[in-house]
Design an enzyme around this catalytic site. Sequence first.
Site, PDB file in Angstrom:
ATOM      1  CD  GLU A   1      -9.684  -3.318  -3.423  1.00 26.14           C
ATOM      2  OE1 GLU A   1     -10.181  -3.072  -4.051  1.00 26.14           O
ATOM      3  OE2 GLU A   1     -10.037  -2.785  -2.413  1.00 26.14           O
TER       4      GLU A   1
ATOM      5  NE  ARG B   1      -1.997   1.795   0.096  1.00 29.56           N
ATOM      6  CZ  ARG B   1      -2.706   1.107  -0.400  1.00 29.56           C
ATOM      7  NH1 ARG B   1      -3.674   1.128  -1.253  1.00 29.56           N
ATOM      8  NH2 ARG B   1      -3.793  -0.154   0.484  1.00 29.56           N
TER       9      ARG B   1
ATOM     10  CG  ASP C   1     -12.552  -1.383  -0.011  1.00 23.69           C
ATOM     11  OD1 ASP C   1     -12.105  -1.400  -0.847  1.00 23.69           O
ATOM     12  OD2 ASP C   1     -11.964  -2.537   1.201  1.00 23.69           O
TER      13      ASP C   1
ATOM     14  CG  ASN D   1      -7.463   1.189  -1.705  1.00 22.38           C
ATOM     15  OD1 ASN D   1      -6.637   1.028  -1.842  1.00 22.38           O
ATOM     16  ND2 ASN D   1      -8.495   1.722  -1.112  1.00 22.38           N
TER      17      ASN D   1
ATOM     18  CG  ASN E   1     -11.891   2.369  -1.143  1.00 25.60           C
ATOM     19  OD1 ASN E   1     -10.903   1.015  -1.881  1.00 25.60           O
ATOM     20  ND2 ASN E   1     -11.136   1.749   0.577  1.00 25.60           N
TER      21      ASN E   1
END
Length: 295
Positions: free
Chosen positions: A18, A101, A200, A103, A150
């Site tokens: 990511e 958490r 995303d 991201n 995101n």
Amino acid sequence: MEQQKWKVVLDHTCLLGEGPVWDAASQSILWVDIEQGEIHRFSPEQKVHKTMKIGQMVGAIAPRASGGLIAALQGSFATVDMEKQTLHPIIDPEIHLPDNRFNDGKCDPAGRFWAGTMDYISGKKGAGSLYTLHTDMSVVTRIEGVSCSNGLAWSADHRTLYYIDTPTQQVVAYDYDPESGDIRNKRVVITIPASSGYPDGMTIDTDGMLWVACWDGWRVSRWDPSTGKLLQDILLPAAKITSCTFGGPGLRDLYITSAKTGLNAQQLKEQPLAGSLFVIKNTGFTGHLPFAFKG
């Protein structure tokens, strides 16, 4: 741009790759493996790959003007020095939410770090938020009720923030005040069809077009936020495409992260390159240098 132009950058696959970011100073691409708790850096020219193990999940990183990186870890914001392999936690805005958490995250034009959260245990909808870490290390909550925070991108005139909460299938825009960081006037600018996967990570080019990575979509798509129209689909050899950013000479290469987390044995056999970092050289488009954290 022809579909076959993608290449695998290096012989390494992430569980959940990511957050790619180009580091102009070292002419390197950096990205994270969220679930493995790793930060990766690769120099395309020198062919040097360096890894820092964080010891916990790491959702996003961004360059820091004074050197090193700013990071959004499993729970806290932190500064990171890959050379010394050290990290220093700053603040955890969700210490009361142990199932959440961080991201995705990026720095804004004023040098603040924006990062959002999600429930990674049960996937509870609306459990996350989008935060801003100011340069004095204070934190402000920008958006609440987020399910999977995101992609982030700012327009070239620094007046618009684009944002993705993945399950909505939308890219939304806000009027953005560079001085205060305040956002208002939310509107939907792009709706991603379910057949293309889930939106995303995201980046923006110098034409103002948005490049959206599509989880379970096998693609990165280029969209016009002023019309909501799809301009281009780039198909890739992995289903879980997570994010993208421009880098390389003249910021014309597109780096793309992917994941293999959750794939079964048959899917892994069908997608041997899942989790790879891909690059499309000389896309014909140009990106922006990432903003650095000024704290």
